[in-house]
Scaffold this active site. Structure first.
Site, PDB file in Angstrom:
ATOM      1  N   HIS A  74      34.752  69.199  22.032  1.00  0.00           N
ATOM      2  CA  HIS A  74      35.920  69.603  21.235  1.00  0.00           C
ATOM      3  C   HIS A  74      35.561  70.766  20.307  1.00  0.00           C
ATOM      4  CE1 HIS A  74      39.164  66.357  21.821  1.00  0.00           C
ATOM      5  NE2 HIS A  74      38.381  66.395  22.870  1.00  0.00           N
ATOM      6  N   ASP A  75      34.290  70.887  19.964  1.00  0.00           N
ATOM      7  CA  ASP A  75      33.845  72.088  19.251  1.00  0.00           C
ATOM      8  C   ASP A  75      33.843  73.286  20.204  1.00  0.00           C
ATOM      9  OD1 ASP A  75      32.748  73.786  17.291  1.00  0.00           O
ATOM     10  OD2 ASP A  75      30.705  73.352  17.981  1.00  0.00           O
ATOM     11  N   VAL A  78      37.053  75.178  21.594  1.00  0.00           N
ATOM     12  CA  VAL A  78      37.825  75.947  20.620  1.00  0.00           C
ATOM     13  C   VAL A  78      36.921  77.039  20.028  1.00  0.00           C
ATOM     14  CG1 VAL A  78      39.112  75.827  18.450  1.00  0.00           C
ATOM     15  CG2 VAL A  78      39.269  73.944  20.093  1.00  0.00           C
ATOM     16  N   GLY A  80      34.383  78.553  21.255  1.00  0.00           N
ATOM     17  CA  GLY A  80      32.955  78.451  21.547  1.00  0.00           C
ATOM     18  C   GLY A  80      32.245  77.410  20.697  1.00  0.00           C
TER      19      GLY A  80
END
Ligand SMILES: *[C@@H]1O[C@H](CO)[C@@H](O)[C@H](O)[C@H]1NC(C)=O
Length: 214
Positions: A74-75, A78, A80
């Site tokens: 999830h990091d 969005v 990179g």
């Protein structure tokens, strides 16, 4: 029930991690060079520190292993792998934590905080949170019986967050069905073939199960 959903989520997460691994380490990857020995001289204890925290957390709460992996992708989906997901709201931007696919369902922030503070004590100001998130995800996969891979490091942390991007559909929501997942993967440059090849072990991927609520 909780266990089986955490396991299907874990399978999915492993696929995503492997996919990201292929994408992120490919020749057309990041602008600056990532390297597996990036911190060899500047923070030699980095790997043992991350592993020991992840090990102690996952042995008590296996579901947090899947959680750390989900936090990682999830990091990365969005803007990179820049640890932007860790940033709280400020007066100038809204963090990603409350974006729909993350709000209340992404877990493991406190594990990253614990690792970060131990890493800072050992080697202040050296290691990025983005790299810590990545190593913690890899160690979680290994601890939960998944494959090991060498992580390439040297990512820089973002100073801002991307709330609107996180809400824009780049992330699969917690209730993703297969077609939704396929299009999310496609947006990241992954084909259905990649996804199917990588998910060969996981027969329930095609049955519209709920994903991602680790
Ligand atoms: C996040 O979840 C909380 C609790 O469910 C809710 O009150 C809040 O409005 C949500 N935030 C956003 C930005 O949707």
């Amino acid at each position: 029930m909780a266990l089986s959903s955490s396991f299907s989520s874990l399978c999915f997460s492993i696929i995503v991690a492997l996919s990201l691994f292929l994408v992120l380490t490919g020749p057309t990857g990041s602008a600056h060079k990532l390297h597996k020995s990036f911190y060899r001289n500047t923070c030699p204890k980095l790997f043992p520190i991350v592993r020991s925290v992840v090990q102690s957390v996952v042995s008590k709460q296996p579901v947090l292993g899947a959680g750390l992996l989900r936090l990682f992708f999830h990091d990365c989906f969005v803007h990179g792998c820049d640890a932007s997901i860790l940033l709280d709201d400020t007066s100038t931007f809204t963090g990603e934590k409350t974006a729909g696919p993350n709000n209340g369902s992404v877990r493991g922030y406190e594990v990253i905080d614990e690792i970060k503070s131990k890493v800072e004590a050992a080697c202040p100001g050296i290691v990025s949170c983005a790299d810590i998130v990545y190593i913690a995800a890899r160690d979680s996969v290994v601890l939960l019986g998944g494959p090991y891979w060498k992580v390439k490091l040297g990512r820089r942390d973002s100073k801002t967050a991307f709330f609107r991007l996180a809400e824009s559909g780049v992330l699969p929501p917690g209730f993703s069905n297969l077609s939704n997942l396929v299009s999310t993967f496609k947006d990241q440059g992954l084909s259905i073939r990649d996804m199917v090849a990588l998910s060969g072990q996981s027969s329930d991927q095609g049955k519209g199960k709920k994903f991602g609520q680790a």
